[in-house]
Design a protein around this motif. Structure first.
Motif, PDB file in Angstrom:
ATOM      1  N   ARG A 137       0.734  -1.461  -0.040  1.00 49.69           N
ATOM      2  CA  ARG A 137       0.072  -0.006   0.083  1.00 49.69           C
ATOM      3  C   ARG A 137       0.958   1.231   0.010  1.00 49.69           C
ATOM      4  O   ARG A 137       1.941   1.446   0.585  1.00 49.69           O
ATOM      5  CB  ARG A 137      -0.883   0.148   1.292  1.00 49.69           C
ATOM      6  N   THR A 144      -6.373   5.690   6.884  1.00 46.34           N
ATOM      7  CA  THR A 144      -7.685   4.950   6.728  1.00 46.34           C
ATOM      8  C   THR A 144      -7.698   4.365   5.262  1.00 46.34           C
ATOM      9  O   THR A 144      -7.379   5.265   4.323  1.00 46.34           O
ATOM     10  CB  THR A 144      -9.044   5.520   6.950  1.00 46.34           C
ATOM     11  N   VAL A 145      -7.566   3.057   5.266  1.00 43.95           N
ATOM     12  CA  VAL A 145      -7.701   2.516   3.805  1.00 43.95           C
ATOM     13  C   VAL A 145      -8.687   1.621   3.591  1.00 43.95           C
ATOM     14  O   VAL A 145      -9.372   1.014   4.602  1.00 43.95           O
ATOM     15  CB  VAL A 145      -6.243   1.863   3.321  1.00 43.95           C
ATOM     16  N   GLN A 146      -9.141   1.246   2.138  1.00 40.75           N
ATOM     17  CA  GLN A 146     -10.174   0.124   2.068  1.00 40.75           C
ATOM     18  C   GLN A 146      -9.410  -1.004   1.401  1.00 40.75           C
ATOM     19  O   GLN A 146      -8.443  -1.022   0.601  1.00 40.75           O
ATOM     20  CB  GLN A 146     -10.943   0.738   0.903  1.00 40.75           C
ATOM     21  N   PRO A 167     -15.849  -5.383   0.689  1.00 39.11           N
ATOM     22  CA  PRO A 167     -14.716  -4.530   1.276  1.00 39.11           C
ATOM     23  C   PRO A 167     -14.808  -4.225   2.777  1.00 39.11           C
ATOM     24  O   PRO A 167     -15.737  -4.028   3.476  1.00 39.11           O
ATOM     25  CB  PRO A 167     -14.943  -3.388   0.150  1.00 39.11           C
ATOM     26  N   PHE A 168     -13.379  -3.952   3.234  1.00 42.97           N
ATOM     27  CA  PHE A 168     -13.397  -3.743   4.515  1.00 42.97           C
ATOM     28  C   PHE A 168     -12.553  -2.154   4.707  1.00 42.97           C
ATOM     29  O   PHE A 168     -11.903  -1.860   3.653  1.00 42.97           O
ATOM     30  CB  PHE A 168     -12.478  -4.849   5.261  1.00 42.97           C
ATOM     31  N   SER A 169     -12.876  -1.585   5.780  1.00 44.56           N
ATOM     32  CA  SER A 169     -12.286  -0.343   5.973  1.00 44.56           C
ATOM     33  C   SER A 169     -11.399  -0.452   7.199  1.00 44.56           C
ATOM     34  O   SER A 169     -11.774  -0.945   8.053  1.00 44.56           O
ATOM     35  CB  SER A 169     -13.324   0.886   6.096  1.00 44.56           C
ATOM     36  N   GLY A 170     -10.347   0.114   7.141  1.00 46.95           N
ATOM     37  CA  GLY A 170      -9.425   0.098   8.540  1.00 46.95           C
ATOM     38  C   GLY A 170      -8.259   0.999   8.575  1.00 46.95           C
ATOM     39  O   GLY A 170      -7.988   1.711   7.482  1.00 46.95           O
TER      40      GLY A 170
END
Length: 206
Positions: A137, A144-146, A167-170
């Protein structure tokens, strides 16, 4: 094998006839010939059976040998030798093996720090010469990334509580590393019985 079975059967039948004739009133000399013939026929039968079994074992052994797959000749431990070769390169450039195998508890922090700089500089040079490395990445850590659906499991390790599908967000804890080019030196094995040395022993002659 079939012929031996036929011989054995014929001999057994002849022995039965001989034994039957022994019961008939006959001259003593004639019974002696019959007894001698019985012994001879018994020996013939025994030899026929033994030869038949031996031939059968030989045939089974030959069939098993023919059915056994021919081993394919490969370069034994070629990949292992190339891994050792790259480790030897890290040792030559940055003394990596010396640093990792040494007991650093015997040295103070300043000495360990000075050694770590040498290891870092030499090993980084060797790494960049043979791998094209980039972050998984590009975002900075802490942002914060997807994580999109269909992500590669080897490129992401999801931490914390996971619920529902992607998808996840974190929050990006570590940007990860990947390589899209590897250029390790090919190794010519001098022996298939052992791996090459990581570093040779150095002996000063006097």
């Amino acid at each position: 094998m079939h012929a031996m079975k036929v011989i054995a059967i014929v001999v057994v039948l002849l022995l039965a006839v001989v034994n039957a004739l022994e019961l008939l009133p006959a001259a003593t000399a004639f019974r002696m010939y019959l007894s001698a013939g019985a012994v001879a026929l018994s020996l013939v039968a025994l030899i026929a059976i033994l030869v038949g079994r031996s031939s059968s074992r030989d045939n089974r052994s030959a069939d098993a040998e023919a059915a056994r797959p021919i081993p394919v000749t490969t370069r034994a431990n070629q990949a292992d030798a190339e891994i050792v070769s790259f480790l030897a390169l890290l040792q030559a450039r940055g003394r990596l093996v010396d640093f990792l195998m040494d007991d650093i508890n015997a040295h103070d922090d300043a000495q360990v720090g000075a050694a770590a700089r040498v290891v870092h500089a030499g090993c980084k040079t060797a790494l960049l010469e043979h791998f094209r490395i980039s972050p998984v990445r590009a975002e900075s850590e802490g942002s914060t990334v997807q994580v999109a659906a269909g992500y590669s499991p080897d490129e992401y390790r999801l931490l914390g509580k996971i619920s529902g599908p992607a998808p996840f967000s974190g929050v990006l804890v570590h940007h990860g590393w990947k390589t899209d080019a590897v250029n390790l030196p090919r190794v010519l094995r001098n022996s298939t019985h052992r791996l090459p040395a990581i570093a040779p022993a150095e002996v000063e002659l006097r």
